[in-house]
Design an enzyme around this catalytic site. Structure first.
Site, PDB file in Angstrom:
ATOM      1  CE  LYS A  51      -4.214  -1.618   2.187  1.00 35.39           C
ATOM      2  NZ  LYS A  51      -5.165  -1.530   3.159  1.00 35.39           N
ATOM      3  CG  ASP A  89      -8.284   0.907   3.464  1.00 38.52           C
ATOM      4  OD1 ASP A  89      -9.067   0.211   2.886  1.00 38.52           O
ATOM      5  OD2 ASP A  89      -7.002   0.639   3.409  1.00 38.52           O
TER       6      ASP A  89
END
Ligand code: ATR
Length: 275
Positions: free
Chosen positions: A68, A104
């Protein structure tokens, strides 16, 4: 129009539920597409893997652990929220450019407000986040972006929490345990309680009150020890797999412009997880 091509990079991703979720979204929207798994072994040269990925002509891909942060070096543009969080979980491939996003935090907030619709009228409620890793950071910024302004973080390593929220908004785990009654939303973001350590919980909930919402982002198991303990105090429980669903919904919207209707998917995803 040609079928959309999406994918997921990460390692390990064998057990990922993202392909299943996006398949539900294709069906719900009537959009034609595929979602493929692109496992990149950590011992592989990541630059080479990214070059190979570019030749796949994807329309977009998700990024999961452990890439990420690493992926950000290979993008042409990163949106503001993802820059703040310092991690990207969704990439849009458009006109030969790679644009990074992080869904997220916003996905977490959507899943929470879906379950507790009145919450958004109460943005001053005192929130406690347990943990200060990548997930906590995404959720912290997602909540801030949505307007919630009373957020405290407790973490084993308090310096890490201070980096996210500033020193004045940080307490130790022991202090959190003592002062639990002050908070109306408690969000468990650490890996403590995840299988195979499902007999563990990061904190004792003895001081939690019935007016408090307990939220755990761990979804294996769905009912963590943290949530089982919380259930003895409150009926307001928020389950971790719903975050997975709504971060995927936000990614799908970035890629296709359409927001799939998620009715019934929460329960169906829970069934998938329980095998
Ligand atoms: P992620 O990116 O998935 O959030 P991470 O960055 O490894 O994962 O963060 C894990 C979080 O869980 C951290 O807050 C970590 O606490 P530290 O910052 O002190 O390391 C917390 N954590 C993990 N195992 C823990 C344990 N056994 N006790 C207390 N906290 C723990």
């Amino acid at each position: 129009m040609a079928a959309y091509q999406f994918g997921l990079i990460g390692y390990p991703i064998k057990h990922s539920l993202s392909p299943w979720i996006h398949q539900q979204f294709f069906e719900a929207t009537g959009i034609n597409g595929n979602y493929s798994m692109i496992e990149i072994q950590p011992n592989k040269n990541f630059s080479e893997s990214m070059k190979a990925l570019k030749t796949m002509q994807l329309d977009g891909f998700n990024v999961t652990v452990p890439y990420k942060q690493k992926v950000m070096d290979y993008l042409d543009e990163v949106d503001e929220a993802a820059l703040k969080i310092g991690a990207v979980n969704t990439v849009l491939c458009k006109n030969n450019r790679l644009i990074g996003y992080n869904t997220d935090g916003i996905g977490y907030v959507r899943s929470l407000e879906q379950k507790f619709p009145k919450l958004s009228e109460n943005i001053d409620l005192p929130i406690l986040i347990l943990g200060a890793g990548g997930a906590a950071k995404g959720i912290y910024h997602g909540l801030k972006y949505a307007g919630y302004n009373h957020i405290t973080i407790a973490n084993r390593t308090t310096e890490k929490a201070a980096q996210i929220a500033g020193e004045n908004c940080v307490i130790s785990m022991n202090e959190a345990q003592e002062r639990l009654a002050e908070f109306r939303l408690i969000i468990q973001t650490t890996s403590v309680g995840m299988k195979p350590n499902d007999h563990q919980s990061i904190i004792s909930l003895e001081n939690m009150t019935a007016e408090t919402i307990a939220s755990d982002i761990v979804y294996q198991p769905i009912m963590t020890k943290f949530l089982r303990e919380a259930q003895t105090k409150t009926t307001s429980i928020h389950l971790g797999h719903t975050m997975l669903l709504y971060q995927a919904q936000s990614a799908f919207k970035i890629w296709t412009g359409q927001n799939p209707n998620t009715t019934g998917m929460d329960e169906a995803l829970q069934k998938q997880l329980e095998g």
